[in-house]
Design a protein around this motif. Structure first.
Motif, PDB file in Angstrom:
ATOM      1  N   ASP A 154     -11.282  -7.972  16.322  1.00 54.94           N
ATOM      2  CA  ASP A 154     -12.627  -7.990  15.744  1.00 54.94           C
ATOM      3  C   ASP A 154     -13.719  -7.800  16.787  1.00 54.94           C
ATOM      4  O   ASP A 154     -14.901  -7.933  16.485  1.00 54.94           O
ATOM      5  CB  ASP A 154     -12.846  -9.297  14.985  1.00 54.94           C
ATOM      6  CG  ASP A 154     -11.918  -9.427  13.783  1.00 54.94           C
ATOM      7  OD1 ASP A 154     -11.726  -8.405  13.094  1.00 54.94           O
ATOM      8  OD2 ASP A 154     -11.365 -10.512  13.549  1.00 54.94           O
ATOM      9  N   GLY A 188      -9.188   0.826  10.520  1.00 52.62           N
ATOM     10  CA  GLY A 188      -9.224   0.707   9.075  1.00 52.62           C
ATOM     11  C   GLY A 188      -9.979   1.837   8.396  1.00 52.62           C
ATOM     12  O   GLY A 188      -9.618   2.263   7.294  1.00 52.62           O
ATOM     13  N   ARG A 214      -5.809  -4.450   6.288  1.00 51.18           N
ATOM     14  CA  ARG A 214      -5.755  -5.378   7.423  1.00 51.18           C
ATOM     15  C   ARG A 214      -4.337  -5.468   7.983  1.00 51.18           C
ATOM     16  O   ARG A 214      -4.134  -5.484   9.201  1.00 51.18           O
ATOM     17  CB  ARG A 214      -6.226  -6.763   6.959  1.00 51.18           C
ATOM     18  CG  ARG A 214      -6.330  -7.817   8.068  1.00 51.18           C
ATOM     19  CD  ARG A 214      -7.613  -7.697   8.837  1.00 51.18           C
ATOM     20  NE  ARG A 214      -7.764  -8.766   9.811  1.00 51.18           N
ATOM     21  CZ  ARG A 214      -8.822  -8.923  10.580  1.00 51.18           C
ATOM     22  NH1 ARG A 214      -9.837  -8.092  10.475  1.00 51.18           N
ATOM     23  NH2 ARG A 214      -8.892  -9.907  11.445  1.00 51.18           N
ATOM     24  N   GLY A 230     -10.682  -3.185  14.892  1.00 49.07           N
ATOM     25  CA  GLY A 230      -9.961  -3.178  13.624  1.00 49.07           C
ATOM     26  C   GLY A 230     -10.616  -2.280  12.595  1.00 49.07           C
ATOM     27  O   GLY A 230      -9.932  -1.555  11.857  1.00 49.07           O
ATOM     28  N   THR A 242      -3.292  -4.355  11.725  1.00 50.38           N
ATOM     29  CA  THR A 242      -2.615  -5.311  12.602  1.00 50.38           C
ATOM     30  C   THR A 242      -1.320  -4.711  13.152  1.00 50.38           C
ATOM     31  O   THR A 242      -1.023  -4.824  14.356  1.00 50.38           O
ATOM     32  CB  THR A 242      -2.302  -6.605  11.840  1.00 50.38           C
ATOM     33  OG1 THR A 242      -3.528  -7.190  11.383  1.00 50.38           O
ATOM     34  CG2 THR A 242      -1.569  -7.603  12.728  1.00 50.38           C
ATOM     35  N   TYR A 249      -8.142  -4.511   0.721  1.00 44.19           N
ATOM     36  CA  TYR A 249      -8.492  -5.056   2.037  1.00 44.19           C
ATOM     37  C   TYR A 249      -7.283  -5.662   2.736  1.00 44.19           C
ATOM     38  O   TYR A 249      -7.065  -5.441   3.941  1.00 44.19           O
ATOM     39  CB  TYR A 249      -9.595  -6.117   1.896  1.00 44.19           C
ATOM     40  CG  TYR A 249      -9.912  -6.799   3.202  1.00 44.19           C
ATOM     41  CD1 TYR A 249     -10.749  -6.191   4.140  1.00 44.19           C
ATOM     42  CD2 TYR A 249      -9.377  -8.055   3.504  1.00 44.19           C
ATOM     43  CE1 TYR A 249     -11.041  -6.815   5.347  1.00 44.19           C
ATOM     44  CE2 TYR A 249      -9.663  -8.683   4.710  1.00 44.19           C
ATOM     45  CZ  TYR A 249     -10.487  -8.055   5.629  1.00 44.19           C
ATOM     46  OH  TYR A 249     -10.761  -8.672   6.821  1.00 44.19           O
TER      47      TYR A 249
END
Length: 283
Positions: free
Chosen positions: A171, A138, A153, A134, A157, A149
């Motif tokens: 993660d 990111g 996220r 992730g 996703t 954030y």
């Protein structure tokens, strides 16, 4: 009644806008234009006097046997390698065309972090193995200015879902993934920022046949859906046929044939292309 009346109108407007955008892209000229690109390794030509144009939404495949110069050319086009001679022009979103080789180091880095993507054959070369899947995706969003954030996220996703990654592994470190999973994360990392141009170096190389097939379906769907311009290097003619609109055949650093993919593969004119297509030289 009102909704039923408006929906066709809205669809018509969207269709008109899509058509207008396509015309505008065509009228704007090439997205990327290379002229006389040459690079040498001592006396040997990595690529010699290569010129090409790439338009928005177009996928160009580059094929040839090992050592033909296709990867050298790709690295020159992606400004990862400075050629001995030649020019490379790129049209920005503003419509202004820039000399890529004339940009400062900081300007080139900014271009490759925002407008461009690069998918390596070995995903370990395109990922940070010490941070989570992730976080890898990111980071690319943060490079183009994302700071919230929650929004980051959500987009991570969404993109891991698009490349069919198990979100329970988001993660986890890429080092714990299979090669095919690492390649999916690398693709998501490159495309999450919605680049206009992506370079791919053997994106399915070294993967099992079943994994290759699923990854090719994914790449074809993404390039079509996003309208990406892409340059793809591959030794696999089936990959080239599936993904590219136009095809360049290279031999000993030179382009020996260039045309629409189906035309080149179904009716090759150059003797080397004929051998390549018949798999005599394919490696």
């Amino acid at each position: 009644m009102t909704v039923a009346t408006l929906e066709p109108t809205e669809r018509s407007r969207r269709a008109d806008q899509d058509a207008a955008d396509a015309v505008a892209a065509a009228d704007a000229g090439p997205l990327l234009k290379a002229a006389g690109i040459s690079h040498f390794y001592g006396a040997r030509a990595g690529c010699e006097n290569v010129s090409l144009e790439l338009r928005s939404g177009e996928v160009l495949g580059i094929v040839g046997e090992s050592g033909s110069g296709k990867t050298t050319l790709l690295n020159c086009l992606a400004a990862r390698l400075r050629p001995a001679s030649g020019q490379l022009a790129y049209r920005l979103t503003t419509g202004r065309t820039v000399d890529v080789y004339g940009l400062s180091e900081a300007e080139r880095r900014r271009l490759t972090r925002t407008d461009w993507g690069f998918v390596h054959q070995n995903p370990r070369d395109g990922l940070r193995m010490a941070v989570s899947a992730g976080a890898n995706v990111g980071e690319r969003l943060m490079a183009v200015g994302a700071r919230h954030y929650g929004d980051i996220r959500d987009q991570v996703t969404d993109w891991l879902t698009r490349v069919e990654m198990d979100l329970e592994r988001m993660d986890d470190l890429p080092s714990t993934f299979s090669g095919g999973m690492q390649q999916r994360v690398q693709i998501a990392r490159n495309l999450v920022s919605q680049p206009r141009l992506v370079f791919m170096d053997e994106p399915t190389g070294g993967l099992d046949v079943s994994v290759q097939a699923r990854l090719l379906d994914l790449l074809r769907g993404l390039t079509n859906d996003l309208g990406l311009a892409a340059v793809i290097v591959t030794h696999d003619l089936a990959v080239a046929r599936l993904l590219s609109h136009r095809l360049m055949v290279m031999r000993q650093g030179r382009v020996v044939e260039h045309g629409l993919t189906d035309q080149v593969l179904d009716d090759p004119q150059d003797a080397y292309s004929q051998l390549l297509v018949s798999s005599v030289l394919q490696t």
